[in-house]
Design a protein around this motif. Structure first.
Motif, PDB file in Angstrom:
ATOM      1  N   HIS A 210       0.822  -1.207   0.000  1.00 45.12           N
ATOM      2  CA  HIS A 210       0.000   0.000   0.000  1.00 45.12           C
ATOM      3  C   HIS A 210       0.857   1.258   0.000  1.00 45.12           C
ATOM      4  N   HIS A 211       0.491   2.200  -0.864  1.00 37.52           N
ATOM      5  CA  HIS A 211       1.193   3.476  -0.958  1.00 37.52           C
ATOM      6  C   HIS A 211       0.508   4.534  -0.111  1.00 37.52           C
ATOM      7  N   ARG A 212       1.320   5.241   0.661  1.00 40.74           N
ATOM      8  CA  ARG A 212       0.868   6.404   1.399  1.00 40.74           C
ATOM      9  C   ARG A 212       1.873   7.520   1.116  1.00 40.74           C
ATOM     10  N   THR A 213       1.395   8.717   0.903  1.00 43.55           N
ATOM     11  CA  THR A 213       2.311   9.824   0.711  1.00 43.55           C
ATOM     12  C   THR A 213       3.012  10.126   2.036  1.00 43.55           C
ATOM     13  N   LEU A 214       4.037  10.968   1.972  1.00 37.66           N
ATOM     14  CA  LEU A 214       4.741  11.323   3.199  1.00 37.66           C
ATOM     15  C   LEU A 214       3.785  11.993   4.188  1.00 37.66           C
ATOM     16  N   GLY A 215       2.934  12.865   3.663  1.00 37.36           N
ATOM     17  CA  GLY A 215       1.945  13.508   4.529  1.00 37.36           C
ATOM     18  C   GLY A 215       0.978  12.510   5.141  1.00 37.36           C
ATOM     19  N   ASP A 216       0.568  11.512   4.347  1.00 36.93           N
ATOM     20  CA  ASP A 216      -0.316  10.465   4.863  1.00 36.93           C
ATOM     21  C   ASP A 216       0.332   9.738   6.037  1.00 36.93           C
ATOM     22  N   ARG A 217       1.597   9.396   5.875  1.00 41.98           N
ATOM     23  CA  ARG A 217       2.302   8.675   6.937  1.00 41.98           C
ATOM     24  C   ARG A 217       2.350   9.498   8.219  1.00 41.98           C
ATOM     25  N   VAL A 218       2.621  10.784   8.079  1.00 38.06           N
ATOM     26  CA  VAL A 218       2.644  11.653   9.257  1.00 38.06           C
ATOM     27  C   VAL A 218       1.272  11.698   9.913  1.00 38.06           C
ATOM     28  N   ARG A 219       0.233  11.841   9.102  1.00 38.91           N
ATOM     29  CA  ARG A 219      -1.122  11.874   9.657  1.00 38.91           C
ATOM     30  C   ARG A 219      -1.489  10.541  10.308  1.00 38.91           C
ATOM     31  N   ASP A 220      -1.025   9.420   9.751  1.00 38.85           N
ATOM     32  CA  ASP A 220      -1.278   8.113  10.362  1.00 38.85           C
ATOM     33  C   ASP A 220      -0.639   8.027  11.743  1.00 38.85           C
ATOM     34  N   VAL A 221       0.586   8.524  11.843  1.00 36.03           N
ATOM     35  CA  VAL A 221       1.294   8.528  13.125  1.00 36.03           C
ATOM     36  C   VAL A 221       0.509   9.328  14.161  1.00 36.03           C
ATOM     37  N   VAL A 222       0.057  10.518  13.780  1.00 38.14           N
ATOM     38  CA  VAL A 222      -0.676  11.386  14.709  1.00 38.14           C
ATOM     39  C   VAL A 222      -2.032  10.781  15.066  1.00 38.14           C
ATOM     40  N   ALA A 223      -2.721  10.226  14.065  1.00 40.50           N
ATOM     41  CA  ALA A 223      -4.027   9.609  14.320  1.00 40.50           C
ATOM     42  C   ALA A 223      -3.892   8.393  15.229  1.00 40.50           C
ATOM     43  N   GLY A 224      -2.721   7.765  15.201  1.00 37.05           N
ATOM     44  CA  GLY A 224      -2.476   6.614  16.056  1.00 37.05           C
ATOM     45  C   GLY A 224      -2.125   6.981  17.482  1.00 37.05           C
ATOM     46  N   GLY A 225      -2.012   8.283  17.758  1.00 36.27           N
ATOM     47  CA  GLY A 225      -1.746   8.721  19.121  1.00 36.27           C
ATOM     48  C   GLY A 225      -0.287   8.976  19.431  1.00 36.27           C
ATOM     49  N   PHE A 226       0.534   9.173  18.397  1.00 33.83           N
ATOM     50  CA  PHE A 226       1.963   9.401  18.588  1.00 33.83           C
ATOM     51  C   PHE A 226       2.348  10.833  18.251  1.00 33.83           C
ATOM     52  N   ARG A 227       3.505  11.212  18.740  1.00 27.55           N
ATOM     53  CA  ARG A 227       4.145  12.468  18.376  1.00 27.55           C
ATOM     54  C   ARG A 227       5.357  12.126  17.527  1.00 27.55           C
ATOM     55  N   LEU A 228       5.446  12.700  16.338  1.00 28.40           N
ATOM     56  CA  LEU A 228       6.586  12.450  15.464  1.00 28.40           C
ATOM     57  C   LEU A 228       7.751  13.320  15.917  1.00 28.40           C
ATOM     58  N   VAL A 229       8.864  12.687  16.295  1.00 32.19           N
ATOM     59  CA  VAL A 229      10.009  13.443  16.800  1.00 32.19           C
ATOM     60  C   VAL A 229      11.155  13.506  15.798  1.00 32.19           C
ATOM     61  N   ASP A 230      11.130  12.646  14.785  1.00 33.07           N
ATOM     62  CA  ASP A 230      12.175  12.700  13.756  1.00 33.07           C
ATOM     63  C   ASP A 230      11.714  11.920  12.533  1.00 33.07           C
ATOM     64  N   LEU A 231      12.176  12.355  11.367  1.00 30.15           N
ATOM     65  CA  LEU A 231      11.957  11.650  10.112  1.00 30.15           C
ATOM     66  C   LEU A 231      13.315  11.524   9.441  1.00 30.15           C
ATOM     67  N   VAL A 232      13.804  10.302   9.348  1.00 28.21           N
ATOM     68  CA  VAL A 232      15.153  10.049   8.846  1.00 28.21           C
ATOM     69  C   VAL A 232      15.074   9.510   7.419  1.00 28.21           C
ATOM     70  N   GLU A 233      15.848  10.114   6.521  1.00 30.69           N
ATOM     71  CA  GLU A 233      15.938   9.682   5.129  1.00 30.69           C
ATOM     72  C   GLU A 233      17.404   9.302   4.862  1.00 30.69           C
ATOM     73  N   PRO A 234      17.772   8.053   5.075  1.00 33.13           N
ATOM     74  CA  PRO A 234      19.186   7.662   4.992  1.00 33.13           C
ATOM     75  C   PRO A 234      19.775   7.900   3.603  1.00 33.13           C
ATOM     76  N   GLU A 235      20.972   8.490   3.581  1.00 31.09           N
ATOM     77  CA  GLU A 235      21.694   8.632   2.323  1.00 31.09           C
ATOM     78  C   GLU A 235      22.419   7.326   2.014  1.00 31.09           C
ATOM     79  N   TRP A 236      22.673   7.109   0.741  1.00 28.42           N
ATOM     80  CA  TRP A 236      23.350   5.871   0.326  1.00 28.42           C
ATOM     81  C   TRP A 236      24.842   5.986   0.653  1.00 28.42           C
ATOM     82  N   PRO A 237      25.375   5.070   1.466  1.00 27.26           N
ATOM     83  CA  PRO A 237      26.782   5.178   1.858  1.00 27.26           C
ATOM     84  C   PRO A 237      27.738   4.699   0.759  1.00 27.26           C
ATOM     85  N   ALA A 238      28.941   5.227   0.756  1.00 22.64           N
ATOM     86  CA  ALA A 238      29.924   4.893  -0.280  1.00 22.64           C
ATOM     87  C   ALA A 238      30.317   3.418  -0.250  1.00 22.64           C
TER      88      ALA A 238
END
Length: 290
Positions: A234-262
């Motif tokens: 299932h696809h959710r946009t980034l905004g959808d994911r944030v809203r899912d987190v909040v609707a689930g009763g959580f506070r989002l404290v960080d969003l990590v997008e790992p860079e590809w290591p050498a």
């Protein structure tokens, strides 16, 4: 656990057909359990060396929890009750156990959990300490939308590409995880970065051109000749994911997008150094409950 959209169904003459269509919670759950039970052996054989038997890897980029500390300082894990959701062969839970935590590994697939038992048995036979003792990792087969634990059973919960991308109603997972966490508990999960849904799932140059609308939330389904789903994501946009987190009763404290290591030269399905250096492949949500 990451899947690379190259499924095979042993014993069948025809390969599944890929499409985009609706798929409800029941169909998604049934398809996920069947797919992982059929493909767990191949998955562990192909990716087991990269994942390790007792490492905590957040995704194909190779971001290691030992370095990232997204669950908190490593030294603070000792004595904590931790739930791994969609654990596969429990590699992450095994690493947590080695740090002194009390992990429970949950997965929908019986075959994936069989691989967890295989790894534990091999470690016990080799005389390893920590996670390799006779008991091994505590394993539970269950659906992430209906966790079989009492309220407030865990201090931490985590999921590395497990469960969240494969359920039709992710808020149910969020609420269940919140229910079993104690106040102040942290919930960290990784999924395919939503932007990847706009691009072909190819590791080479052909995977760099937009081929679909990022805003098309129609699930990706692979189905057999009768139209029965054998794989659903299932696809959710980034905004959808944030809203899912909040609707689930959580506070989002960080969003990590790992860079590809050498150091990482591998290709894993649509993940590759070429694409990883240009567009994010994984999104990791670090959440806390009040």
């Amino acid at each position: 656990m990451v899947q690379e959209h190259e499924p095979g169904t042993p014993g069948e003459d025809t390969e599944p057909t890929a499409t985009r269509r609706t798929a409800d919670e029941a169909e998604s759950s049934r398809a996920s359990r069947g797919w992982w039970d059929r493909n767990a052996d191949e998955y562990q054989e192909e990716h087991g060396a990269f994942l390790g038997d007792d490492r905590f890897i957040w995704g194909p980029e190779g971001l290691d929890e030992a370095e990232a500390g997204l669950l908190g300082p490593v030294e603070a894990l000792k004595g904590r009750d931790v739930l791994e959701v969609g654990a596969g062969a429990a590699q992450c839970a095994r690493w947590l156990g080695a740090q002194g935590a009390r992990p429970v590994a949950l997965d929908l697939s019986h075959r994936q959990l069989r691989h967890a038992r295989r790894i534990d048995a091999a470690a016990a036979g080799a005389g390893a300490s920590g996670a390799g003792d006779a008991a091994g990792v505590a394993l539970v087969q269950a659906d992430a939308t209906a966790l079989p634990f009492r309220d407030g059973s865990f201090d931490l919960a985590c999921s590395a590409y497990g469960a969240v991308p494969f359920v039709a109603e992710p808020v149910r997972v969020m609420r269940e995880v919140r229910r079993v966490l104690r106040p102040g508990g942290r919930w960290v999960f990784s999924v395919t970065h939503p932007i990847r849904w706009a691009f072909p799932d190819e590791p080479g140059p052909e995977g760099l051109s937009i081929s679909a609308s990022y805003f098309d939330r129609t699930p990706y389904v692979e189905q057999d000749e009768s139209g029965r789903a054998v794989y659903v994501e299932h696809h959710r946009t980034l905004g959808d994911r944030v809203r899912d987190v909040v609707a689930g009763g959580f506070r989002l404290v960080d969003l990590v997008e790992p860079e590809w290591p050498a150091w990482n030269h591998q290709e894993w399905g649509g993940w590759s150094p070429l694409r990883g250096n240009l567009i994010p492949g994984t999104a990791i949500f670090v959440c806390e409950r009040d």
